[in-house]
Design a protein around this motif. Structure first.
Motif, PDB file in Angstrom:
ATOM      1  N   THR A 148       0.819  -1.216   0.000  1.00  0.00           N
ATOM      2  CA  THR A 148       0.000   0.000   0.000  1.00  0.00           C
ATOM      3  C   THR A 148       0.853   1.265   0.000  1.00  0.00           C
ATOM      4  O   THR A 148       0.327   2.364  -0.214  1.00  0.00           O
ATOM      5  CB  THR A 148      -0.918   0.027   1.236  1.00  0.00           C
ATOM      6  OG1 THR A 148      -0.117  -0.140   2.416  1.00  0.00           O
ATOM      7  CG2 THR A 148      -1.954  -1.080   1.165  1.00  0.00           C
ATOM      8  N   ASP A 149       2.145   1.151   0.280  1.00  0.00           N
ATOM      9  CA  ASP A 149       3.042   2.307   0.289  1.00  0.00           C
ATOM     10  C   ASP A 149       3.427   2.668  -1.142  1.00  0.00           C
ATOM     11  O   ASP A 149       3.487   1.804  -2.016  1.00  0.00           O
ATOM     12  CB  ASP A 149       4.296   2.016   1.111  1.00  0.00           C
ATOM     13  CG  ASP A 149       3.972   1.653   2.549  1.00  0.00           C
ATOM     14  OD1 ASP A 149       2.924   2.104   3.053  1.00  0.00           O
ATOM     15  OD2 ASP A 149       4.757   0.904   3.172  1.00  0.00           O
ATOM     16  N   ARG A 150       3.724   3.944  -1.363  1.00  0.00           N
ATOM     17  CA  ARG A 150       4.038   4.402  -2.713  1.00  0.00           C
ATOM     18  C   ARG A 150       5.338   5.209  -2.719  1.00  0.00           C
ATOM     19  O   ARG A 150       5.455   6.213  -2.028  1.00  0.00           O
ATOM     20  CB  ARG A 150       2.888   5.271  -3.259  1.00  0.00           C
ATOM     21  CG  ARG A 150       1.578   4.511  -3.441  1.00  0.00           C
ATOM     22  CD  ARG A 150       1.682   3.488  -4.557  1.00  0.00           C
ATOM     23  NE  ARG A 150       0.431   2.776  -4.773  1.00  0.00           N
ATOM     24  CZ  ARG A 150       0.140   1.591  -4.258  1.00  0.00           C
ATOM     25  NH1 ARG A 150       1.032   0.994  -3.471  1.00  0.00           N
ATOM     26  NH2 ARG A 150      -1.012   1.008  -4.507  1.00  0.00           N
ATOM     27  N   LEU A 151       6.304   4.745  -3.513  1.00  0.00           N
ATOM     28  CA  LEU A 151       7.581   5.438  -3.666  1.00  0.00           C
ATOM     29  C   LEU A 151       7.536   6.279  -4.932  1.00  0.00           C
ATOM     30  O   LEU A 151       7.276   5.761  -6.027  1.00  0.00           O
ATOM     31  CB  LEU A 151       8.726   4.432  -3.736  1.00  0.00           C
ATOM     32  CG  LEU A 151      10.133   5.021  -3.905  1.00  0.00           C
ATOM     33  CD1 LEU A 151      10.513   5.873  -2.691  1.00  0.00           C
ATOM     34  CD2 LEU A 151      11.165   3.919  -4.122  1.00  0.00           C
ATOM     35  N   CYS A 152       7.809   7.571  -4.793  1.00  0.00           N
ATOM     36  CA  CYS A 152       7.717   8.501  -5.919  1.00  0.00           C
ATOM     37  C   CYS A 152       9.048   9.221  -6.113  1.00  0.00           C
ATOM     38  O   CYS A 152       9.691   9.634  -5.131  1.00  0.00           O
ATOM     39  CB  CYS A 152       6.620   9.532  -5.677  1.00  0.00           C
ATOM     40  SG  CYS A 152       5.016   8.835  -5.209  1.00  0.00           S
TER      41      CYS A 152
END
Length: 233
Positions: A148-152
């Motif tokens: 569910t985590d998002r790396l941008c």
């Protein structure tokens, strides 16, 4: 983003109905051809076979078109080099996190990540090695975070990790774990890479800009304090 998802789901339902109709027509047309095939209906029978064939082709291309649309939808929010999400996706995700917090008080946190002395890596080893370091960093971080985590990726060597349903104390634990993981990883050309991180959580009255600014300030403090550190604001 929720509006887009709703529209997309509606489109999928419409496509489903369309496909069912195509399948029925494609199946019933040859059956009707067999049942009514004689000299009187010869022309109609051949025509129905052609129509059936066309329907099958249309059905195939609907699937192909949907696959292409899904692929493009994924690519438009991805950084082409590293495969991390881009700034456009980040803005939408942060707006979503703020909206969830205002409705449910479900807090979220962000971690600003910056590779220490990245300019030195580019200058000494070249931009190709620098690109490999960026890609390897993304792989290393992704292997240690939740689905569910998002790396941008928001800049050259700058990234922001969005952690839904996570307060800043939990986020700091995650950040420290990632920092240690990166430090112990052997990068391309045997390079030892470290990262500095700034942690911030969503607060009442926050905007996207305020949240990111606090995270950036914490990151700058980590770099001023000697790098390879995590600071939470």
């Amino acid at each position: 983003m929720n509006t887009l998802i709703t529209r997309f789901n509606g489109l999928l339902i419409s496509k489903l109905h369309f496909r069912v109709c195509l399948m029925l027509l494609a199946g019933l047309t040859p059956i009707s051809t067999i049942l009514y095939y004689d000299q009187v209906y010869a022309v109609a029978s051949v025509s129905s076979l052609v129509v059936s064939y066309c329907l099958v082709v249309i059905f195939y291309h609907c699937d192909y078109f949907e696959r292409q649309c899904s692929h493009l939808a994924r690519e438009v929010v991805k950084d082409p080099l590293t495969g991390a999400y881009n700034r456009r996706f980040l803005m939408e995700k942060l707006v979503e996190c703020l909206s969830v917090f205002r409705r449910t008080f479900d807090v979220a946190s962000v971690i600003s990540i910056d590779i220490d002395h990245f300019k030195h890596i580019n200058d000494q080893y070249g931009h190709d090695v620098g690109d490999d370091v960026l890609c390897q960093l993304v792989s290393t971080v992704r292997a240690r975070i939740r689905h569910t985590d998002r790396l941008c990726r928001v800049g050259g060597e700058e990234f922001i990790l969005v952690l839904p349903s996570t307060n800043k104390f939990q986020a700091r634990v995650v950040a420290e774990s990632l920092r240690e993981r990166v430090k112990k990883t052997e990068f391309v050309n045997g390079l030892n890479v470290t990262v500095s991180m700034g942690v911030s959580e969503v607060k009442t009255g926050d905007t996207v800009e305020k949240l990111m600014k606090r995270s950036d300030m914490a990151l700058y403090e980590a770099k001023r304090s000697g790098r390879d550190q995590v600071i939470a604001s």
